[in-house]
Each structure stands twice: as C-alpha cells, then as structure tokens.
Design an enzyme around this catalytic site. Structure first.
Site, short mmCIF file in Angstrom:
data_model
loop_
_atom_site.label_atom_id
_atom_site.label_comp_id
_atom_site.label_asym_id
_atom_site.label_seq_id
_atom_site.Cartn_x
_atom_site.Cartn_y
_atom_site.Cartn_z
N CYS A 82 -2.55 18.39 -22.70
CA CYS A 82 -3.86 19.06 -22.67
C CYS A 82 -3.90 20.29 -21.77
O CYS A 82 -4.89 21.00 -21.75
CB CYS A 82 -4.95 18.07 -22.24
SG CYS A 82 -4.92 17.70 -20.48
N THR B 236 0.65 -2.91 8.67
CA THR B 236 -0.56 -2.22 8.20
C THR B 236 -1.64 -2.25 9.27
O THR B 236 -1.80 -3.25 9.97
CB THR B 236 -1.11 -2.83 6.89
OG1 THR B 236 -2.33 -2.16 6.54
CG2 THR B 236 -1.35 -4.34 6.97
N SER B 237 -2.37 -1.14 9.38
CA SER B 237 -3.46 -1.07 10.35
C SER B 237 -4.67 -1.88 9.88
O SER B 237 -5.61 -2.08 10.63
CB SER B 237 -3.86 0.39 10.61
OG SER B 237 -4.24 1.00 9.39
N ASN C 296 3.23 -6.73 13.53
CA ASN C 296 2.82 -5.37 13.89
C ASN C 296 2.98 -5.23 15.40
O ASN C 296 2.53 -6.10 16.15
CB ASN C 296 1.34 -5.17 13.49
CG ASN C 296 0.94 -3.70 13.48
OD1 ASN C 296 1.28 -2.95 14.39
ND2 ASN C 296 0.20 -3.31 12.46
N PRO C 297 3.62 -4.18 15.87
CA PRO C 297 3.77 -4.02 17.33
C PRO C 297 2.43 -3.81 18.04
O PRO C 297 2.33 -4.03 19.23
CB PRO C 297 4.65 -2.77 17.49
CG PRO C 297 4.96 -2.27 16.15
CD PRO C 297 4.31 -3.12 15.11
N GLU C 298 1.41 -3.38 17.27
CA GLU C 298 0.10 -3.10 17.86
C GLU C 298 -0.95 -4.06 17.30
O GLU C 298 -0.86 -4.45 16.14
CB GLU C 298 -0.36 -1.67 17.51
CG GLU C 298 0.59 -0.56 17.91
CD GLU C 298 0.70 -0.41 19.41
OE1 GLU C 298 -0.28 -0.77 20.11
OE2 GLU C 298 1.76 0.05 19.87
N HIS D 266 -1.54 1.26 -4.28
CA HIS D 266 -1.93 2.66 -4.08
C HIS D 266 -1.08 3.62 -4.91
O HIS D 266 -1.03 4.81 -4.62
CB HIS D 266 -1.85 3.03 -2.59
CG HIS D 266 -2.96 2.43 -1.77
ND1 HIS D 266 -3.00 2.49 -0.40
CD2 HIS D 266 -4.08 1.75 -2.14
CE1 HIS D 266 -4.10 1.87 0.04
NE2 HIS D 266 -4.76 1.41 -1.00
N GLN E 61 0.85 -1.20 0.00
CA GLN E 61 0.00 0.00 0.00
C GLN E 61 0.88 1.24 0.00
O GLN E 61 0.37 2.36 -0.13
CB GLN E 61 -0.88 0.02 1.26
CG GLN E 61 -1.82 -1.16 1.36
CD GLN E 61 -2.37 -1.28 2.77
OE1 GLN E 61 -3.40 -0.70 3.10
NE2 GLN E 61 -1.70 -2.04 3.62
P1 OAD Z 1 -1.29 3.04 8.97
O1 OAD Z 1 -0.58 4.27 9.38
O2 OAD Z 1 -2.76 3.04 9.00
O3 OAD Z 1 -0.80 1.83 9.87
C1 OAD Z 1 0.55 1.59 10.11
C2 OAD Z 1 0.67 0.35 10.97
O4 OAD Z 1 2.05 0.07 11.14
C3 OAD Z 1 0.07 0.49 12.36
O5 OAD Z 1 -0.81 -0.59 12.62
C4 OAD Z 1 1.29 0.45 13.28
O6 OAD Z 1 1.01 -0.21 14.54
C5 OAD Z 1 2.27 -0.35 12.46
N1 OAD Z 1 3.69 -0.13 12.76
C6 OAD Z 1 4.27 0.96 13.31
N2 OAD Z 1 5.61 0.77 13.40
C7 OAD Z 1 5.86 -0.46 12.90
C8 OAD Z 1 7.03 -1.24 12.73
N3 OAD Z 1 8.25 -0.77 13.07
N4 OAD Z 1 6.92 -2.46 12.19
C9 OAD Z 1 5.71 -2.96 11.82
N5 OAD Z 1 4.57 -2.27 11.96
C10 OAD Z 1 4.63 -1.04 12.49
O7 OAD Z 1 -0.72 2.65 7.51
P2 OAD Z 1 -1.37 1.69 6.42
O8 OAD Z 1 -2.01 0.50 7.01
O9 OAD Z 1 -0.33 1.48 5.40
O10 OAD Z 1 -3.78 5.31 1.80
O11 OAD Z 1 -2.48 2.64 5.82
C11 OAD Z 1 -3.25 2.20 4.74
C12 OAD Z 1 -3.55 3.37 3.83
O12 OAD Z 1 -4.16 4.43 4.59
C13 OAD Z 1 -2.35 4.02 3.20
O13 OAD Z 1 -1.92 3.36 2.02
C14 OAD Z 1 -2.84 5.40 2.90
C15 OAD Z 1 -3.52 5.68 4.21
O14 OAD Z 1 -4.44 6.67 4.22
C16 OAD Z 1 -4.05 6.39 1.07
O15 OAD Z 1 -3.49 7.46 1.21
C17 OAD Z 1 -5.11 6.14 0.05
#
Ligand code: OAD
Length: 296
Positions: free
Chosen positions: A197, A235-236, A260-262, A127, A109
C-alpha cells in the site's frame, strides 16, 4: 509476602527446590535478563534507554506519525546493537529448563530475540519483536523478518539501510539523532514502504498506548493462572498489563519468585525475592537442581 532474612544462597536453594517440584513453571522476563549480554535496560538511571531518550519521542504511534525517520533510525540502531551480543547464562538457564519433564514457558517483554537465540522454543513475545517489521497502516498481517533479508527482496529492502544508520550513530553518538531530526545525514531508503500500500513500514513492536498482541497476552494470562511456580526475572514490574502477570499467578495460587538486584513494586507481593543478577541466580539454581535433592 516476600521471604525475609534469607541469604542469597538460601534463596537460590529454595528456588531450586521449587523448580524441582514444579509441574507448570513459567517466567515473565524483562530487560534485566538481557543486561548481562550488554544491552541497556530502560530504567537504569542515565545509562538506561529512558534516561537518554524520551519514550514519547521514540516509542509511541504519535512519535512515528510525527517523525517516522527518527523512530525508524532508533530501532535500526538498536537492531545493530543486538547483532553484536549473545545470550547470557540467564537466557541459557531458562532454555535448559524447557528440557525438564515439567517443561517451561517464557513470557517476555523483551523484543531482542535472545531467549530464542539461547534455545528456548516456548517463548511468548508480548511486546513484539525488533527483528520484524510490518505495514504501519495495517493493510496486511504480513511481517518481514530480518533473517529473511537474504531470501526475501522486501525484507532486504526493509532492513537495507540498518547498517548505515548504525554506523552513523556509532560515529556521532547521540548527536546522530539530533542530525537525523534536523534532516541532515539521512540514510537513503528509510523508512522503507509497504510493498502493498505504500505506507511506511514500522517495527513490529508494541508502543506505549497500543494494545498488546491479543493472542500472546491471552495465552500469557492462561499460563499465569495455571502456573504453580512463576518467576519474574529482570523486570521493573511497572508496565502493565505484563506487570500484572506475576500478581495474577500469585492470586491463582502460584509461588511467585522475583529475581532482580533491585527491589520493585512486586517485591512485597512475591513469595521469594532473590536480590541477584539473573545469570548467576538462574545458573546456580539449575546447578543445584541437577545435583538433586539433599546434595546441595
Ligand atoms: P526496565 O528497564 O524497566 O527494568 C529492568 C529491571 O531489570 C530493573 O528492575 C533492574 O533492577 C533489573 N536488572 C538490572 N540488571 C539485572 C540483572 N543482571 N539481572 C536481573 N535483573 C536486572 O525493563 P522492563 O521491566 O523490561 O516497553 O520494562 C518493561 C517495558 O518498559 C519494556 O518492555 C519496554 C519499556 O518501556 C515498551 O517499550 C513498550
């Protein structure tokens, strides 16, 4: 159902075993895998992008229509942040897995290009990519890529004022965006326009409310359905349709591993949840994999 009561060491050992036996492994990655490179995630409270800025103002087609300059500057600033960072141990471990007999595909993503910078070749960007721009009126399928700035005059124009924007934000912090919004301190030549354009060029990323690139998401569905081990890393798991890929993989028979730490909404459905940063978990699993069975 997630395995419970396992220590992080046991979970990582289990991940190494799963990867050793996998024939069609794949991963979905999110902003968390790039966090250890120094890029903020989206949803980490006040320090995440969506804690400081509103996605409605910056990451929707309506936002671009209302204030193209502001949106352009935000992405230019993010590109400049990226120029300062390197792929980390998590990206490198996934790139290394590609060289194993089973191969490996990363569905990401992220728009940051760090998987490719770490050496991954099988990357599906669902994305889009922040280092590319395209016509906002869709008059042509042509993309202009940042790395072509030196050779392609249009790419040079499209990315020309990036450094100026980045400098403004570096000097004025978040206040720079208020200045840009009020019409002050506007770098010249942004947003650049489509040479065909005349409409504004826009970042080649997916905004909220937009369709994902059809080929990328269809390939991702197929991979998830065929995978026997499917990782969800950093990813969240709240933004669909990408967030549905681990569920799909699990329903089709894959062992789903979350790193994921959370905890996330996926945690209860994953077969294994590793509560750790991506870099340490993936590099430790790779090390065990290299040592071979029974030598952990
Ligand atoms: P998020 O910011 O929603 O989630 C990031 C995740 O990474 C969280 O669950 C954290 O707990 C975790 N995290 C933090 N540090 C970490 C580490 N060192 N190792 C592993 N995990 C860790 O990001 P995404 O899930 O990528 O889309 O968000 C999805 C989409 O929402 C993105 O692509 C973007 C955003 O809005 C668009 O802009 C369309």
């Amino acid at each position: 159902m997630a395995a419970t009561g396992q220590s992080p060491e046991q979970s990582i050992k289990r991940l190494a075993e799963l990867l050793a036996g996998a024939r069609r492994p794949a991963a979905l990655t999110g902003a968390g895998i790039s966090a250890e490179s120094g890029i903020p995630t989206f949803r980490s409270g006040d320090s995440g992008f969506w804690g400081r800025f509103s996605p409605q103002d910056l990451a929707t087609p309506q936002a671009f229509a209302a204030d193209p300059l502001l949106v352009w500057c935000w992405y230019a600033w993010r590109r400049a942040q990226l120029a300062e960072v390197q792929p980390n141990a998590g990206h490198k471990a996934l790139a290394e897995l590609e060289h194993r007999p089973a191969g490996f595909t990363v569905i990401t993503q992220n728009v940051d290009g760090l998987h490719q910078a770490a050496g991954s070749r099988n990357v599906i960007e669902v994305h889009g990519s922040i280092t590319a721009v395209r016509c906002s009126a869709d008059c042509t399928p042509r993309r202009y890529r940042l790395h072509e700035r030196e050779t392609d005059p249009t790419a040079a124009t499209a990315f020309g004022a990036d450094r100026e924007v980045a400098q403004l934000v570096a000097e004025r912090g978040d206040e720079a965006f208020a200045l840009i919004r009020e019409g002050h301190a506007i770098p010249s030549g942004v947003p650049p326009v489509c040479p065909s354009c005349g409409a504004y060029l826009r970042p080649d990323v997916v905004w909220f409310g937009e369709e994902l690139p059809i080929e990328a998401i269809n390939r991702s569905y197929k991979l998830a359905e065929r995978a026997d081990v499917f990782l969800a890393v950093g990813t969240s798991a709240v933004v669909y349709p990408a967030a549905g890929l681990p569920e799909l993989a699990g329903a089709a028979g894959a062992v789903v591993v979350e790193i994921n730490p959370e905890p996330t909404p996926l945690s209860n459905q994953a077969d294994l949840s590793i509560r750790s940063g991506a870099g340490s978990a993936l590099s430790a699993a790779l090390e065990l994999l290299d040592r071979g069975p029974g030598r952990a």
